[in-house]
Design a protein around this motif. Structure first.
Motif, PDB file in Angstrom:
ATOM      1  N   VAL A  49      76.529  37.584  74.874  1.00  0.00           N
ATOM      2  CA  VAL A  49      76.846  36.128  75.056  1.00  0.00           C
ATOM      3  C   VAL A  49      77.704  35.705  73.744  1.00  0.00           C
ATOM      4  N   LYS A  50      78.522  34.886  73.689  1.00  0.00           N
ATOM      5  CA  LYS A  50      79.516  34.687  72.753  1.00  0.00           C
ATOM      6  C   LYS A  50      79.265  32.749  72.778  1.00  0.00           C
ATOM      7  N   GLY A  51      79.481  32.244  71.388  1.00  0.00           N
ATOM      8  CA  GLY A  51      79.730  31.002  71.042  1.00  0.00           C
ATOM      9  C   GLY A  51      80.029  30.714  69.564  1.00  0.00           C
ATOM     10  N   LYS A 109      75.771  35.037  85.017  1.00  0.00           N
ATOM     11  CA  LYS A 109      76.817  34.076  84.522  1.00  0.00           C
ATOM     12  C   LYS A 109      76.158  32.385  84.625  1.00  0.00           C
ATOM     13  N   GLY A 110      75.677  32.000  85.529  1.00  0.00           N
ATOM     14  CA  GLY A 110      75.540  30.561  85.728  1.00  0.00           C
ATOM     15  C   GLY A 110      74.143  30.162  84.916  1.00  0.00           C
ATOM     16  N   ILE A 112      73.109  31.468  82.320  1.00  0.00           N
ATOM     17  CA  ILE A 112      73.229  31.650  80.726  1.00  0.00           C
ATOM     18  C   ILE A 112      74.447  30.526  80.501  1.00  0.00           C
ATOM     19  N   GLU A 113      75.360  30.215  81.154  1.00  0.00           N
ATOM     20  CA  GLU A 113      76.431  29.348  80.759  1.00  0.00           C
ATOM     21  C   GLU A 113      75.936  28.029  81.094  1.00  0.00           C
ATOM     22  N   TYR A 115      73.430  26.674  79.440  1.00  0.00           N
ATOM     23  CA  TYR A 115      73.125  26.849  77.972  1.00  0.00           C
ATOM     24  C   TYR A 115      74.219  26.346  77.381  1.00  0.00           C
ATOM     25  N   VAL A 118      77.343  28.144  75.364  1.00  0.00           N
ATOM     26  CA  VAL A 118      77.232  29.704  75.535  1.00  0.00           C
ATOM     27  C   VAL A 118      77.891  30.031  76.768  1.00  0.00           C
ATOM     28  N   CYS A 119      78.710  31.230  76.513  1.00  0.00           N
ATOM     29  CA  CYS A 119      79.504  32.018  77.319  1.00  0.00           C
ATOM     30  C   CYS A 119      78.950  33.419  77.595  1.00  0.00           C
ATOM     31  N   LEU A 120      78.900  33.852  78.762  1.00  0.00           N
ATOM     32  CA  LEU A 120      78.533  35.209  79.062  1.00  0.00           C
ATOM     33  C   LEU A 120      79.781  36.147  78.804  1.00  0.00           C
ATOM     34  N   HIS A 121      79.773  36.814  77.851  1.00  0.00           N
ATOM     35  CA  HIS A 121      80.949  37.703  77.433  1.00  0.00           C
ATOM     36  C   HIS A 121      81.087  38.985  78.313  1.00  0.00           C
TER      37      HIS A 121
END
Length: 137
Positions: A49-51, A109-110, A112-113, A115, A118-121
């Motif tokens: 994940v990325k943020g 994807k849904g 995690i995002e 949250y 936060v993006c699923l990388h």
């Protein structure tokens, strides 16, 4: 941008075959992976994940929450299952590592995002210590 990766593991069986081909043709195309009795792998799943992080938000997300999301949406559905027969999101699809990786990405994807921030990388799935595939969505 900062990246955070969580590793999980699961065991699953699968068979590579096309119904429009004979057993012999499937064996020529997929080798021992076309075994009619299936075969299994101990998979390693890496979810990245990325943020943004700063002093107000020093972590991308709570690792315990990421673990729960991965387990609820993927591991519980895959672990000790037959990918060809038991997994709803693989129904009608070839049980290749590449397609499984793509479908796992879609499952995560849904949740995690949802949250905030936060993006699923990526999702990387290792079928063996020598073979893996990665999906960036």
């Amino acid at each position: 941008m900062t990246f955070l990766t969580r590793r999980e593991q699961f065991n699953a069986a699968h068979r590579m075959y096309r119904q429009d081909l004979t057993e012999e043709e499937n064996f020529r195309l997929f080798g021992k992976c076309a075994n009619p009795n299936y075969h299994g792998h101990n998979y390693d799943l890496f979810v990245t994940v990325k943020g943004e992080v700063d002093h107000e938000r020093p972590c991308i997300m709570d690792l315990k929450e990421l673990k729960v999301i991965i387990n609820d949406h993927v591991i519980e559905k895959l672990d000790h299952r037959n990918l060809n027969l038991d997994v709803d999101f693989m129904a009608g699809k070839m049980a290749s590592t590449e397609l499984l990786c793509i479908e796992i990405f879609k499952q995560l994807k849904g949740p995690i995002e949802a949250y905030a921030g936060v993006c699923l990388h990526s999702v990387r799935l290792a079928e063996t210590e020598n073979n893996s595939t990665e999906c960036f969505g």
